[in-house]
Scaffold this active site. Structure first.
Site, PDB file in Angstrom:
ATOM      1  N   SER A 136     -42.301  62.941 113.180  1.00  0.00           N
ATOM      2  CA  SER A 136     -41.745  64.069 112.418  1.00  0.00           C
ATOM      3  C   SER A 136     -41.090  63.534 111.151  1.00  0.00           C
ATOM      4  O   SER A 136     -40.682  62.359 111.104  1.00  0.00           O
ATOM      5  CB  SER A 136     -40.683  64.777 113.273  1.00  0.00           C
ATOM      6  OG  SER A 136     -39.895  65.654 112.481  1.00  0.00           O
ATOM      7  N   TYR A 149     -33.210  64.293 118.672  1.00  0.00           N
ATOM      8  CA  TYR A 149     -34.612  64.573 118.329  1.00  0.00           C
ATOM      9  C   TYR A 149     -35.122  63.556 117.304  1.00  0.00           C
ATOM     10  O   TYR A 149     -36.178  62.945 117.479  1.00  0.00           O
ATOM     11  CB  TYR A 149     -34.744  65.993 117.774  1.00  0.00           C
ATOM     12  CG  TYR A 149     -36.154  66.323 117.347  1.00  0.00           C
ATOM     13  CD1 TYR A 149     -37.175  66.413 118.293  1.00  0.00           C
ATOM     14  CD2 TYR A 149     -36.473  66.525 116.007  1.00  0.00           C
ATOM     15  CE1 TYR A 149     -38.482  66.694 117.902  1.00  0.00           C
ATOM     16  CE2 TYR A 149     -37.773  66.813 115.614  1.00  0.00           C
ATOM     17  CZ  TYR A 149     -38.778  66.890 116.568  1.00  0.00           C
ATOM     18  OH  TYR A 149     -40.064  67.176 116.179  1.00  0.00           O
TER      19      TYR A 149
HETATM   20  P1  NDP Z   1     -44.641  73.818 120.816  1.00  0.00           P
HETATM   21  O1  NDP Z   1     -43.326  74.097 121.458  1.00  0.00           O
HETATM   22  O2  NDP Z   1     -45.425  74.962 120.278  1.00  0.00           O
HETATM   23  O3  NDP Z   1     -45.573  72.991 121.824  1.00  0.00           O
HETATM   24  C1  NDP Z   1     -45.023  71.908 122.544  1.00  0.00           C
HETATM   25  C2  NDP Z   1     -46.014  71.425 123.609  1.00  0.00           C
HETATM   26  O4  NDP Z   1     -45.393  70.329 124.297  1.00  0.00           O
HETATM   27  C3  NDP Z   1     -46.323  72.499 124.636  1.00  0.00           C
HETATM   28  O5  NDP Z   1     -47.709  72.468 124.924  1.00  0.00           O
HETATM   29  C4  NDP Z   1     -45.530  72.062 125.862  1.00  0.00           C
HETATM   30  O6  NDP Z   1     -46.210  72.380 127.071  1.00  0.00           O
HETATM   31  C5  NDP Z   1     -45.509  70.535 125.689  1.00  0.00           C
HETATM   32  N1  NDP Z   1     -44.397  69.950 126.440  1.00  0.00           N
HETATM   33  C6  NDP Z   1     -43.069  70.031 126.180  1.00  0.00           C
HETATM   34  N2  NDP Z   1     -42.371  69.442 127.163  1.00  0.00           N
HETATM   35  C7  NDP Z   1     -43.277  68.974 128.065  1.00  0.00           C
HETATM   36  C8  NDP Z   1     -43.183  68.277 129.307  1.00  0.00           C
HETATM   37  N3  NDP Z   1     -41.996  67.928 129.857  1.00  0.00           N
HETATM   38  N4  NDP Z   1     -44.323  67.979 129.962  1.00  0.00           N
HETATM   39  C9  NDP Z   1     -45.523  68.327 129.452  1.00  0.00           C
HETATM   40  N5  NDP Z   1     -45.690  68.974 128.290  1.00  0.00           N
HETATM   41  C10 NDP Z   1     -44.572  69.294 127.609  1.00  0.00           C
HETATM   42  O7  NDP Z   1     -44.310  72.763 119.652  1.00  0.00           O
HETATM   43  P2  NDP Z   1     -45.214  72.098 118.502  1.00  0.00           P
HETATM   44  O8  NDP Z   1     -46.640  72.379 118.702  1.00  0.00           O
HETATM   45  O9  NDP Z   1     -44.599  72.421 117.219  1.00  0.00           O
HETATM   46  O10 NDP Z   1     -44.888  70.566 118.781  1.00  0.00           O
HETATM   47  C11 NDP Z   1     -45.873  69.586 119.067  1.00  0.00           C
HETATM   48  C12 NDP Z   1     -45.343  68.237 118.603  1.00  0.00           C
HETATM   49  O11 NDP Z   1     -45.192  68.245 117.196  1.00  0.00           O
HETATM   50  C13 NDP Z   1     -43.984  67.856 119.190  1.00  0.00           C
HETATM   51  O12 NDP Z   1     -43.988  66.489 119.529  1.00  0.00           O
HETATM   52  C14 NDP Z   1     -43.032  68.112 118.025  1.00  0.00           C
HETATM   53  O13 NDP Z   1     -41.881  67.308 118.090  1.00  0.00           O
HETATM   54  C15 NDP Z   1     -43.923  67.747 116.863  1.00  0.00           C
HETATM   55  N6  NDP Z   1     -43.504  68.297 115.581  1.00  0.00           N
HETATM   56  C16 NDP Z   1     -43.411  69.663 115.410  1.00  0.00           C
HETATM   57  C17 NDP Z   1     -43.008  70.171 114.188  1.00  0.00           C
HETATM   58  C18 NDP Z   1     -42.826  71.626 113.943  1.00  0.00           C
HETATM   59  O14 NDP Z   1     -42.187  71.989 112.918  1.00  0.00           O
HETATM   60  N7  NDP Z   1     -43.362  72.513 114.781  1.00  0.00           N
HETATM   61  C19 NDP Z   1     -42.726  69.282 113.057  1.00  0.00           C
HETATM   62  C20 NDP Z   1     -42.831  67.888 113.365  1.00  0.00           C
HETATM   63  C21 NDP Z   1     -43.238  67.428 114.571  1.00  0.00           C
HETATM   64  P3  NDP Z   1     -45.517  73.061 128.368  1.00  0.00           P
HETATM   65  O15 NDP Z   1     -44.291  73.764 127.911  1.00  0.00           O
HETATM   66  O16 NDP Z   1     -46.584  73.971 128.915  1.00  0.00           O
HETATM   67  O17 NDP Z   1     -45.245  71.906 129.264  1.00  0.00           O
HETATM   68  C1  8X3 Z   2     -39.355  69.093 113.206  1.00  0.00           C
HETATM   69  C2  8X3 Z   2     -39.487  69.071 111.726  1.00  0.00           C
HETATM   70  O1  8X3 Z   2     -38.602  69.927 109.526  1.00  0.00           O
HETATM   71  O2  8X3 Z   2     -38.476  71.428 111.449  1.00  0.00           O
HETATM   72  O3  8X3 Z   2     -40.003  67.983 113.710  1.00  0.00           O
HETATM   73  O4  8X3 Z   2     -37.001  69.493 111.325  1.00  0.00           O
HETATM   74  S1  8X3 Z   2     -38.322  70.037 110.975  1.00  0.00           S
END
Ligand code: NDP
Ligand code: 8X3
Length: 252
Positions: A136, A149
């Protein structure tokens, strides 16, 4: 080029969009997550020959090893691992933060990611494949309430760079993907289910979409095999940087 990709966190957001993106291009996808009904719906949508659903909690390291060992033959030759599953705790400053919430994030974003990488690397090395890790912008740019985070995402970035060293000579590629704001379920999870807070955060700006990230991940995975993107940072145009904060009139 197509192959087999193992996507953690395929039940929502970037992971679900990536499952659809790779499947549409003829890839076989192993999609993991805790929400069985979402994985089953994705398997029905994409077809069981395209999507193998694997119910898995990233915090259960033993289950990760067993799940990888038990992959069906049609999905066993994994070319690419997309380490996407992850979450953020609420944005309380550390002096007020709930330790259990922090631990859930550390166990998922760090320990689970390391465990699934370790379990799959022998297969990925055999295929001269790739590991794509979701870090991120938080790994680089500090903000109030982000300590745990951001710390986990800084780990992911550095783990990726060091993993490249371990992969030296194997042909395996490793990338740290470092996005800014993408509208997914991320903020709903971070706020404990507050959809209104999530809507307010993304209101009147143009966040990236899960599909934007899926397209980028697909591009990275299908680059010619002699090219490695070490790190890639992406932001929506409407998000940028703020300066340092200054506390005035503090008592020495
Ligand atoms: P979502 O919340 O939409 O999706 C997160 C996914 O992670 C879900 O499929 C969830 O599945 C899974 N997950 C969370 N905890 C667990 C667990 N304990 N076991 C298995 N699966 C798990 O978030 P995003 O798609 O936005 O996030 C995806 C990645 O991108 C993350 O690593 C996030 O940190 C990163 N990211 C996101 C950004 C954003 O602005 N959205 C920016 C930068 C990075 P389930 O709940 O079914 O287990
Ligand atoms: C999360 C990115 O910009 O929403 O990974 O903090 S931001």
């Amino acid at each position: 080029m197509s192959g087999t990709i193992f996507i953690t966190g395929a039940t929502a957001g970037i992971g679900a969009a990536s499952a659809r993106r790779f499947a549409a291009a003829g890839w076989k996808v192993i999609g993991t997550g805790r929400r069985r009904e979402r994985l089953e719906a994705l398997a029905s949508e994409l077809g069981p020959e395209r999507l193998h659903p694997l119910v898995l909690d990233m915090r259960d390291v033993d289950a990760i090893g067993a799940a990888v060992a038990g992959l069906p033959a049609a999905f066993a030759d994994v070319d690419v691992l997309l380490n996407n599953a992850g979450l953020a705790p609420p944005m309380e400053p550390q002096q007020e933060a709930d330790l259990e919430a922090s631990r859930q994030v550390i166990d998922t974003n760090i320990t689970g990611l390391v465990a699934v990488t370790r379990a799959l690397l022998p297969r990925i090395i055999k295929r001269k494949g790739a590991v794509l890790n979701l870090s991120s912008v938080a790994a680089t740019y500090p903000y109030r309430g982000g300590a745990v985070y951001a710390g986990t995402k800084a780990f992911v970035r550095q783990f990726s760079l060091d993993l490249r060293c371990d992969m030296h000579g194997t042909g395996v590629r490793v990338t740290s993907i470092e996005p800014g704001m993408a509208e997914t379920e991320f903020t709903i999870v971070r706020t404990g289910g507050d959809k209104a807070a999530s809507d307010a955060l993304y209101a009147n700006m143009n966040p990236m979409t899960a599909d934007d990230l899926a397209d980028t991940l697909f591009w990275i995975a299908t680059l010619p095999p002699h090219l490695n993107i070490n790190t890639i940072e992406l932001m929506p145009v409407s998000q940028s940087f703020a300066g340092f904060q200054i506390a005035r009139n503090e008592q020495p």
